[in-house]
Design a protein around this motif. Structure first.
Motif, mmCIF file in Angstrom:
data_model
loop_
_atom_site.group_PDB
_atom_site.id
_atom_site.type_symbol
_atom_site.label_atom_id
_atom_site.label_comp_id
_atom_site.label_asym_id
_atom_site.label_seq_id
_atom_site.Cartn_x
_atom_site.Cartn_y
_atom_site.Cartn_z
ATOM 1 N N VAL A 56 0.833 -1.209 0.000
ATOM 2 C CA VAL A 56 0.000 0.000 0.000
ATOM 3 C C VAL A 56 0.860 1.248 0.000
ATOM 4 O O VAL A 56 0.584 2.219 -0.726
ATOM 5 C CB VAL A 56 -0.950 -0.011 1.216
ATOM 6 C CG1 VAL A 56 -1.634 1.348 1.386
ATOM 7 C CG2 VAL A 56 -2.013 -1.096 1.053
ATOM 8 N N ILE A 57 1.929 1.248 0.793
ATOM 9 C CA ILE A 57 2.823 2.415 0.835
ATOM 10 C C ILE A 57 3.475 2.643 -0.527
ATOM 11 O O ILE A 57 3.482 3.776 -1.047
ATOM 12 C CB ILE A 57 3.905 2.210 1.920
ATOM 13 C CG1 ILE A 57 3.288 2.269 3.313
ATOM 14 C CG2 ILE A 57 5.002 3.272 1.782
ATOM 15 C CD1 ILE A 57 4.246 1.932 4.426
ATOM 16 N N ARG A 58 3.988 1.573 -1.136
ATOM 17 C CA ARG A 58 4.670 1.723 -2.422
ATOM 18 C C ARG A 58 3.686 2.099 -3.530
ATOM 19 O O ARG A 58 4.010 2.903 -4.412
ATOM 20 C CB ARG A 58 5.404 0.436 -2.772
ATOM 21 C CG ARG A 58 6.538 0.104 -1.808
ATOM 22 C CD ARG A 58 7.538 -0.817 -2.440
ATOM 23 N NE ARG A 58 8.125 -0.216 -3.619
ATOM 24 C CZ ARG A 58 8.839 -0.882 -4.523
ATOM 25 N NH1 ARG A 58 9.039 -2.176 -4.367
ATOM 26 N NH2 ARG A 58 9.335 -0.282 -5.570
ATOM 27 N N THR A 59 2.490 1.542 -3.482
ATOM 28 C CA THR A 59 1.487 1.889 -4.496
ATOM 29 C C THR A 59 1.038 3.328 -4.343
ATOM 30 O O THR A 59 0.881 4.052 -5.340
ATOM 31 C CB THR A 59 0.270 0.943 -4.390
ATOM 32 O OG1 THR A 59 0.703 -0.412 -4.515
ATOM 33 C CG2 THR A 59 -0.738 1.242 -5.480
ATOM 34 N N ALA A 60 0.822 3.756 -3.102
ATOM 35 C CA ALA A 60 0.418 5.148 -2.857
ATOM 36 C C ALA A 60 1.493 6.117 -3.344
ATOM 37 O O ALA A 60 1.181 7.166 -3.927
ATOM 38 C CB ALA A 60 0.162 5.353 -1.369
ATOM 39 N N HIS A 61 2.752 5.753 -3.145
ATOM 40 C CA HIS A 61 3.845 6.611 -3.611
ATOM 41 C C HIS A 61 3.882 6.671 -5.132
ATOM 42 O O HIS A 61 4.032 7.755 -5.729
ATOM 43 C CB HIS A 61 5.176 6.101 -3.076
ATOM 44 C CG HIS A 61 6.359 6.860 -3.588
ATOM 45 N ND1 HIS A 61 7.039 6.497 -4.749
ATOM 46 C CD2 HIS A 61 6.997 7.969 -3.115
ATOM 47 C CE1 HIS A 61 8.018 7.336 -4.956
ATOM 48 N NE2 HIS A 61 8.038 8.236 -3.979
ATOM 49 N N ASP A 62 3.733 5.535 -5.786
ATOM 50 C CA ASP A 62 3.826 5.496 -7.242
ATOM 51 C C ASP A 62 2.638 6.152 -7.932
ATOM 52 O O ASP A 62 2.753 6.592 -9.080
ATOM 53 C CB ASP A 62 3.942 4.038 -7.717
ATOM 54 C CG ASP A 62 5.249 3.390 -7.272
ATOM 55 O OD1 ASP A 62 6.179 4.130 -6.908
ATOM 56 O OD2 ASP A 62 5.325 2.141 -7.275
ATOM 57 N N GLN A 63 1.488 6.207 -7.244
ATOM 58 C CA GLN A 63 0.286 6.749 -7.865
ATOM 59 C C GLN A 63 0.028 8.204 -7.482
ATOM 60 O O GLN A 63 -1.054 8.728 -7.741
ATOM 61 C CB GLN A 63 -0.929 5.896 -7.478
ATOM 62 C CG GLN A 63 -0.910 4.498 -8.091
ATOM 63 C CD GLN A 63 -2.135 3.680 -7.743
ATOM 64 O OE1 GLN A 63 -2.884 4.015 -6.817
ATOM 65 N NE2 GLN A 63 -2.354 2.608 -8.473
ATOM 66 N N PHE A 71 6.567 14.092 1.243
ATOM 67 C CA PHE A 71 7.930 13.788 1.686
ATOM 68 C C PHE A 71 7.959 12.572 2.607
ATOM 69 O O PHE A 71 8.820 11.697 2.476
ATOM 70 C CB PHE A 71 8.531 15.007 2.407
ATOM 71 C CG PHE A 71 9.930 14.778 2.909
ATOM 72 C CD1 PHE A 71 11.003 14.747 2.028
ATOM 73 C CD2 PHE A 71 10.164 14.575 4.264
ATOM 74 C CE1 PHE A 71 12.292 14.516 2.492
ATOM 75 C CE2 PHE A 71 11.444 14.356 4.731
ATOM 76 C CZ PHE A 71 12.513 14.332 3.844
ATOM 77 N N ALA A 72 7.019 12.499 3.554
ATOM 78 C CA ALA A 72 6.973 11.369 4.484
ATOM 79 C C ALA A 72 6.739 10.061 3.726
ATOM 80 O O ALA A 72 7.342 9.032 4.033
ATOM 81 C CB ALA A 72 5.886 11.581 5.535
ATOM 82 N N LEU A 73 5.869 10.105 2.724
ATOM 83 C CA LEU A 73 5.591 8.910 1.929
ATOM 84 C C LEU A 73 6.822 8.490 1.131
ATOM 85 O O LEU A 73 7.071 7.298 0.940
ATOM 86 C CB LEU A 73 4.415 9.180 0.987
ATOM 87 C CG LEU A 73 3.781 7.965 0.305
ATOM 88 C CD1 LEU A 73 3.267 6.979 1.335
ATOM 89 C CD2 LEU A 73 2.637 8.411 -0.608
ATOM 90 N N ALA A 74 7.590 9.477 0.686
ATOM 91 C CA ALA A 74 8.823 9.171 -0.054
ATOM 92 C C ALA A 74 9.830 8.452 0.846
ATOM 93 O O ALA A 74 10.493 7.499 0.409
ATOM 94 C CB ALA A 74 9.430 10.453 -0.607
ATOM 95 N N ILE A 75 9.955 8.894 2.105
ATOM 96 C CA ILE A 75 10.866 8.242 3.055
ATOM 97 C C ILE A 75 10.421 6.811 3.323
ATOM 98 O O ILE A 75 11.231 5.868 3.304
ATOM 99 C CB ILE A 75 10.941 9.031 4.375
ATOM 100 C CG1 ILE A 75 11.526 10.434 4.125
ATOM 101 C CG2 ILE A 75 11.771 8.271 5.403
ATOM 102 C CD1 ILE A 75 12.947 10.431 3.621
ATOM 103 N N LEU A 76 9.112 6.622 3.555
ATOM 104 C CA LEU A 76 8.586 5.279 3.798
ATOM 105 C C LEU A 76 8.787 4.375 2.580
ATOM 106 O O LEU A 76 9.088 3.181 2.721
ATOM 107 C CB LEU A 76 7.093 5.357 4.148
ATOM 108 C CG LEU A 76 6.746 5.981 5.502
ATOM 109 C CD1 LEU A 76 5.234 6.107 5.649
ATOM 110 C CD2 LEU A 76 7.322 5.149 6.643
ATOM 111 N N ASN A 77 8.645 4.949 1.400
ATOM 112 C CA ASN A 77 8.826 4.167 0.183
ATOM 113 C C ASN A 77 10.275 3.687 0.053
ATOM 114 O O ASN A 77 10.529 2.543 -0.353
ATOM 115 C CB ASN A 77 8.448 5.017 -1.033
ATOM 116 C CG ASN A 77 8.588 4.239 -2.332
ATOM 117 O OD1 ASN A 77 7.893 3.267 -2.582
ATOM 118 N ND2 ASN A 77 9.504 4.684 -3.189
#
Length: 243
Positions: A56-63, A71-77
């Motif tokens: 879910v984290i990687r999909t949310a980042h890519d979409q 920025f926080a999502l990028a770090i988690l990705n």
């Protein structure tokens, strides 16, 4: 030729008796099989929970929309990518040894160590399976959910994930079967699962063929049953699609 076969069968009987019946050793195999199944189920729960979170984290980042980067999502990705790369890029046996003799070297709960080692390993593969399933769902489905006022998590939970589940079920079933067979590796840290029991019995009887052939048959029977259940579930999902 036939006399040689008869002599071999005559010698095999006592070996089978010593490996499976003497001292009720068959109970040890059953105990090992139960431990193996419990370990598989617990590790799969950990793997699926971790894999879905990472996916879910990687999909949310890519979409993310262009110009709306979090920025926080990028770090988690980045953390998730490092996790999947390291786990998928190193042998499971090495990971189990690290968990058992380095990270949890003082722990006597070998079952917990096995669940953690197998669950974290499985999570990396489940993450890629689930991510592929989520990416296979048309973006219009997510946009429709958002237009109805649903948040991202609700859209994923009620719209995207149920559709993706049908696509990932075969791969997820294969991962479960693979995980069941890979539990044999945790005998290296002293967990008394099926392979560990067979090795101890073989060491006591000084005869390795009957115990190892016996557990190979047990693994095969369980895999055949799991494969049959997987196929039955897939057929039911296909029937529901037709309706």
């Amino acid at each position: 030729m036939f006399q040689g076969l008869i002599d071999w069968l005559n010698r095999l009987g006592p070996r089978l008796y010593a490996a499976f019946l003497e001292g009720d050793r068959w109970q040890l195999y059953l105990q090992g099989l139960v431990t193996t199944l419990e370990l598989t189920v617990c590790a799969l729960i950990v793997g699926v929970a971790l894999g879905v979170l990472v996916a879910v984290i990687r999909t949310a980042h890519d979409q993310q929309r262009p110009g709306h980067r979090n920025f926080a999502l990028a770090i988690l990705n980045v953390i998730c990518k490092i996790y999947t790369t390291v786990i998928r890029g190193t042998p499971m046996l090495v990971q189990i040894l690290i968990w058992g003799f380095v990270i949890f070297s003082s722990s006597r709960n070998k079952f917990m160590v096995g669940v953690v080692a197998l669950g974290i390993n499985s999570g990396a593969y489940v993450a890629e399976i689930v991510r592929g399933g989520l990416m296979s769902v048309d973006m219009g489905q997510s946009e429709a959910g958002r237009s109805l006022g649903l948040g991202y998590l609700d859209t994923m939970r009620f719209i995207v994930i149920p559709q993706a589940f049908k696509n990932i079920l075969p791969s997820l079933g294969n991962e479960f079967i693979t995980l069941f067979k890979d539990t044999s590796l945790v005998n290296t840290i002293g967990l008394a699962e099926l392979t560990y029991r067979a090795a101890r019995i073989a060491g006591n009887t000084f005869d390795y063929m009957p115990p190892y052939i016996g557990i190979a048959i047990m693994y095969l029977v369980v895999v055949i049953i799991l494969t049959w259940l997987q196929g039955k579930m897939e057929r039911r999902l296909r029937q529901s699609d037709r309706r």
